[in-house]
Design a protein around this motif. Sequence first.
Motif, PDB file in Angstrom:
ATOM      1  N   PHE A  20       0.841  -1.210   0.000  1.00 56.24           N
ATOM      2  CA  PHE A  20       0.000   0.000   0.000  1.00 56.24           C
ATOM      3  C   PHE A  20       0.872   1.254   0.000  1.00 56.24           C
ATOM      4  O   PHE A  20       0.648   2.196  -0.760  1.00 56.24           O
ATOM      5  N   LEU A  21       1.881   1.237   0.900  1.00 50.11           N
ATOM      6  CA  LEU A  21       2.759   2.406   1.006  1.00 50.11           C
ATOM      7  C   LEU A  21       3.547   2.640  -0.282  1.00 50.11           C
ATOM      8  O   LEU A  21       3.752   3.784  -0.697  1.00 50.11           O
ATOM      9  N   THR A  22       3.981   1.555  -0.901  1.00 50.93           N
ATOM     10  CA  THR A  22       4.730   1.666  -2.163  1.00 50.93           C
ATOM     11  C   THR A  22       3.866   2.271  -3.256  1.00 50.93           C
ATOM     12  O   THR A  22       4.368   2.976  -4.138  1.00 50.93           O
ATOM     13  N   ASP A  23       2.593   2.025  -3.157  1.00 49.71           N
ATOM     14  CA  ASP A  23       1.674   2.508  -4.187  1.00 49.71           C
ATOM     15  C   ASP A  23       1.198   3.942  -3.939  1.00 49.71           C
ATOM     16  O   ASP A  23       0.574   4.545  -4.805  1.00 49.71           O
ATOM     17  N   VAL A  24       1.496   4.488  -2.757  1.00 46.01           N
ATOM     18  CA  VAL A  24       1.105   5.874  -2.451  1.00 46.01           C
ATOM     19  C   VAL A  24       2.004   6.819  -3.242  1.00 46.01           C
ATOM     20  O   VAL A  24       3.235   6.726  -3.182  1.00 46.01           O
ATOM     21  N   ARG A  25       1.411   7.728  -3.988  1.00 45.83           N
ATOM     22  CA  ARG A  25       2.162   8.610  -4.881  1.00 45.83           C
ATOM     23  C   ARG A  25       2.239  10.045  -4.342  1.00 45.83           C
ATOM     24  O   ARG A  25       1.319  10.529  -3.703  1.00 45.83           O
ATOM     25  N   ILE A  26       3.358  10.697  -4.638  1.00 45.42           N
ATOM     26  CA  ILE A  26       3.494  12.124  -4.331  1.00 45.42           C
ATOM     27  C   ILE A  26       2.703  12.897  -5.385  1.00 45.42           C
ATOM     28  O   ILE A  26       2.994  12.807  -6.581  1.00 45.42           O
ATOM     29  N   ASN A  27       1.682  13.611  -4.973  1.00 51.82           N
ATOM     30  CA  ASN A  27       0.841  14.314  -5.954  1.00 51.82           C
ATOM     31  C   ASN A  27       0.681  15.806  -5.647  1.00 51.82           C
ATOM     32  O   ASN A  27      -0.082  16.502  -6.300  1.00 51.82           O
ATOM     33  N   ASN A  28       1.401  16.281  -4.627  1.00 52.73           N
ATOM     34  CA  ASN A  28       1.317  17.704  -4.268  1.00 52.73           C
ATOM     35  C   ASN A  28       2.719  18.189  -3.908  1.00 52.73           C
ATOM     36  O   ASN A  28       3.272  17.789  -2.884  1.00 52.73           O
ATOM     37  N   VAL A  29       3.283  19.050  -4.759  1.00 53.55           N
ATOM     38  CA  VAL A  29       4.634  19.568  -4.523  1.00 53.55           C
ATOM     39  C   VAL A  29       4.573  21.093  -4.453  1.00 53.55           C
ATOM     40  O   VAL A  29       4.103  21.751  -5.379  1.00 53.55           O
ATOM     41  N   VAL A  30       5.047  21.652  -3.353  1.00 55.13           N
ATOM     42  CA  VAL A  30       5.101  23.105  -3.162  1.00 55.13           C
ATOM     43  C   VAL A  30       6.562  23.539  -3.239  1.00 55.13           C
ATOM     44  O   VAL A  30       7.416  22.971  -2.552  1.00 55.13           O
ATOM     45  N   VAL A  31       6.847  24.531  -4.081  1.00 54.03           N
ATOM     46  CA  VAL A  31       8.215  25.012  -4.266  1.00 54.03           C
ATOM     47  C   VAL A  31       8.330  26.441  -3.729  1.00 54.03           C
ATOM     48  O   VAL A  31       7.489  27.290  -4.038  1.00 54.03           O
ATOM     49  N   LYS A  32       9.356  26.692  -2.938  1.00 55.19           N
ATOM     50  CA  LYS A  32       9.568  28.021  -2.354  1.00 55.19           C
ATOM     51  C   LYS A  32      10.999  28.504  -2.603  1.00 55.19           C
ATOM     52  O   LYS A  32      11.924  27.692  -2.696  1.00 55.19           O
TER      53      LYS A  32
END
Length: 221
Positions: free
Chosen positions: A29-41
Amino acid sequence: MAKKKRKLKTRKFLSFIFLIILALLILSFLTDVRINNVVVKGNIFYSDYEIIEKACLEDYPSSLKNSSFSIAKRLMKDTYIKKAIVHKKSLTKVVIEVEENLPLFYYLPAKKTILMDKSETEENFPVPTVINYVPDKIYSLLLENVSLINYDIVKRISEIKYDPNEVDDERFFLTMNDGNYVYLTLERFDKIDKYLEIIKSFDNKKGILYLDSGEYFEVKG
């Protein structure tokens, strides 16, 4: 008693198998969790998307396989990034804070673009051109002073000419992209940050702004 021992062993074995299966399911499950929100500062030179690309996060990769450390390490490989701090706010959200190694000016005598960390590159950027030789000590001070001013103002400068006079050997003549000119000394270099505000006070007329001694504007034409 023997039967009870066998039952206990069987239960322990089944519990062990269950825990392994549960662990594998959680890992899957954890492996399948994707990064879908990236905030750049903190970025000026690169766009948000360029930072995301350089971090290799543009295709929503696995969160588990992309630690904060590994993301920062990728970014730090780039010549134009001095520092990168990465925080994971959740499994799906990443915050990237960067400090860029900005190109400051093109030094014509060396035919190189000079970066904020004093390194050089042959790449060209929309930055001012220092058109003549500057003595080493004054050159170092110039680089330091340019690195401290607002980068939006840096990009408004077309050319920088080392132009000492009898009064000050740290005097420069700046040609601006809007057709104005500015006299400036290293001691008063931070005054250029107020360039837009000063020019507006003269109804955006064209001329020479003297910031080397006082603060007055000579209208041309």
